[in-house]
Design a protein around this motif. Structure first.
Motif, mmCIF file in Angstrom:
data_model
loop_
_atom_site.group_PDB
_atom_site.id
_atom_site.type_symbol
_atom_site.label_atom_id
_atom_site.label_comp_id
_atom_site.label_asym_id
_atom_site.label_seq_id
_atom_site.Cartn_x
_atom_site.Cartn_y
_atom_site.Cartn_z
ATOM 1 N N VAL A 17 43.546 -6.891 -36.234
ATOM 2 C CA VAL A 17 44.552 -7.856 -35.776
ATOM 3 C C VAL A 17 45.954 -7.362 -36.139
ATOM 4 C CG1 VAL A 17 45.441 -10.189 -36.134
ATOM 5 C CG2 VAL A 17 42.996 -9.819 -35.785
ATOM 6 N N ALA A 18 46.119 -6.824 -37.340
ATOM 7 C CA ALA A 18 47.429 -6.328 -37.758
ATOM 8 C C ALA A 18 47.866 -5.152 -36.881
ATOM 9 C CB ALA A 18 47.395 -5.923 -39.221
ATOM 10 N N LEU A 19 46.949 -4.238 -36.605
ATOM 11 C CA LEU A 19 47.294 -3.116 -35.727
ATOM 12 C C LEU A 19 47.648 -3.589 -34.329
ATOM 13 C CD1 LEU A 19 44.703 -0.344 -36.675
ATOM 14 C CD2 LEU A 19 47.170 -0.330 -37.056
ATOM 15 N N GLY A 20 46.946 -4.564 -33.845
ATOM 16 C CA GLY A 20 47.248 -5.109 -32.527
ATOM 17 C C GLY A 20 48.595 -5.795 -32.484
ATOM 18 N N ALA A 21 48.971 -6.449 -33.565
ATOM 19 C CA ALA A 21 50.248 -7.149 -33.600
ATOM 20 C C ALA A 21 51.424 -6.194 -33.799
ATOM 21 C CB ALA A 21 50.248 -8.185 -34.710
ATOM 22 N N LEU A 22 51.230 -5.176 -34.610
ATOM 23 C CA LEU A 22 52.330 -4.283 -34.948
ATOM 24 C C LEU A 22 52.528 -3.144 -33.950
ATOM 25 C CD1 LEU A 22 51.802 -4.071 -38.801
ATOM 26 C CD2 LEU A 22 53.465 -5.444 -37.550
#
Length: 59
Positions: A17-22
């Motif tokens: 999720v963090a990689l997708g958001a950033l």
């Protein structure tokens, strides 16, 4: 063991999720993300039930 597996799977979910958001490039798609979160939930429930059973047996 089940709780460690649940935490590891949840960590994979959070990193995705963090990689997708950033960076807009998650390594899991929607279905993969759902399956990882589902597996983490199942392992967590199994860990809680096993711990509860162990506490009942120790009484």
């Amino acid at each position: 063991m089940y709780l460690i597996t649940a935490v590891a799977l949840f960590a994979v979910f959070v990193v995705n999720v963090a990689l997708g958001a950033l960076s807009s490039s998650p390594f899991l798609g929607d279905v993969g993300e759902m399956l990882v979160l589902f597996a983490a939930s199942i392992f967590f429930v199994v860990a809680v039930l096993r711990r509860e059973e162990a506490s009942k047996n120790s009484e």
